[in-house]
Write a protein that holds these residues in place. Sequence first.
Motif, mmCIF file in Angstrom:
data_model
loop_
_atom_site.group_PDB
_atom_site.id
_atom_site.type_symbol
_atom_site.label_atom_id
_atom_site.label_comp_id
_atom_site.label_asym_id
_atom_site.label_seq_id
_atom_site.Cartn_x
_atom_site.Cartn_y
_atom_site.Cartn_z
ATOM 1 N N CYS A 108 -22.548 28.518 -25.386
ATOM 2 C CA CYS A 108 -23.011 29.752 -26.032
ATOM 3 C C CYS A 108 -22.385 29.922 -27.406
ATOM 4 C CB CYS A 108 -22.682 30.959 -25.158
ATOM 5 S SG CYS A 108 -23.709 31.108 -23.676
ATOM 6 N N GLU A 113 -27.232 28.643 -25.893
ATOM 7 C CA GLU A 113 -27.242 29.466 -24.685
ATOM 8 C C GLU A 113 -28.151 28.877 -23.614
ATOM 9 O OE1 GLU A 113 -27.193 33.852 -24.901
ATOM 10 O OE2 GLU A 113 -27.419 33.579 -27.054
ATOM 11 N N CYS A 116 -26.108 27.119 -21.049
ATOM 12 C CA CYS A 116 -24.927 27.871 -20.617
ATOM 13 C C CYS A 116 -24.564 27.512 -19.174
ATOM 14 C CB CYS A 116 -25.218 29.366 -20.732
ATOM 15 S SG CYS A 116 -23.930 30.442 -20.059
#
Length: 350
Positions: A108, A113, A116
């Motif tokens: 992130c 992201e 993640c």
Amino acid sequence: MRCYCVTHHGQPLKLTDKPIPQPQGTEVLLRVKAAGLCHTDLHLWEGFYDLGAGKRLMLADRGIKPPMTLSHEICGEVISAGSEAGQLKVGMRSLVHPWIGCGECAACQRGEENICIKPQALGVVRAGGFAEYVIVPHPRYLVDIEGLDDAEAAPLACAGVTTFSAISKFGNRIHEGPVVIIGAGGLGLMAIEVLKAMGAHGAIVVDIDASKREAALAAGALAVIDGKATDAAQQIMQATDGGARAVLDLVGATPTVTLAIASCARGGHIVICGLMGGDITLSLPVIPMRPLTIEGSYVGSLAELHELVKLVKRTGMSAIPVTRRPMSEINSAMQDLQNGKVIGRTVLIP
């Protein structure tokens, strides 16, 4: 609000009535205008991924359990926002970046992201777009789609950013010769359009379905090949003048990855996006001796989605074929997708 939820894996989605959520903090409330239906939604509905050799990756083992509101391809209009969301124009039409992370891990922090370690993706972990309203946790996940059609823009959040991110991994190879695309579903047709918008050499498309091969030709593929043909690898090698330098596998099954490896030139690069499942056995000396790059690619980052939408607006990139259906037809739409009857993308309209 009405929403269509997975209450039991493998059973029809259930129409439920829930209170309209109220945004808190940085959250934004959108009224859903269009929600795309993706193969990933089928995997989530089934509750597992096929790992091959009789093994399954169960979603429950990753903490993903019903009830679930699917759809991660969401376009909507801003209705309201929490007190910490900043100034947002009510009525603004936005595409949602659904691949949200924890915001704290290394992935992130470097802007990825989408990979993640504690994902919070809309339509997977958080409630998605098969509903009248959806909560987006922060306005940074909203991408302005002024000038674009809602239903045509919605697939950009998955089919679009997935293929854009994967194609970007090939680097300059997309200009050296045709990219071989395995799979002519929604992602395959999107990949053809992305390659054209990026000024690439072109695409050779492989699929086992004749109607999808025809759709690929109509979209501008240089050639199409039947993936079931016994000489499919030889056809690819002939069409690419000795072997593919770049192969994008949008199916991700044992026979497609096997075909990709068999049809690559020395120094070939294979990127696998598809999640249909299976396994392969590969002699390890083949990788350094040829040498091959076999790389996975999982959806795309927020920055890549912004880049893609800019590319669409700058080049006038054509949308893939979209079938608009009322959201009340979600179960029959999922059945059609499961049975391979969809050309391009099905988008549900509340």
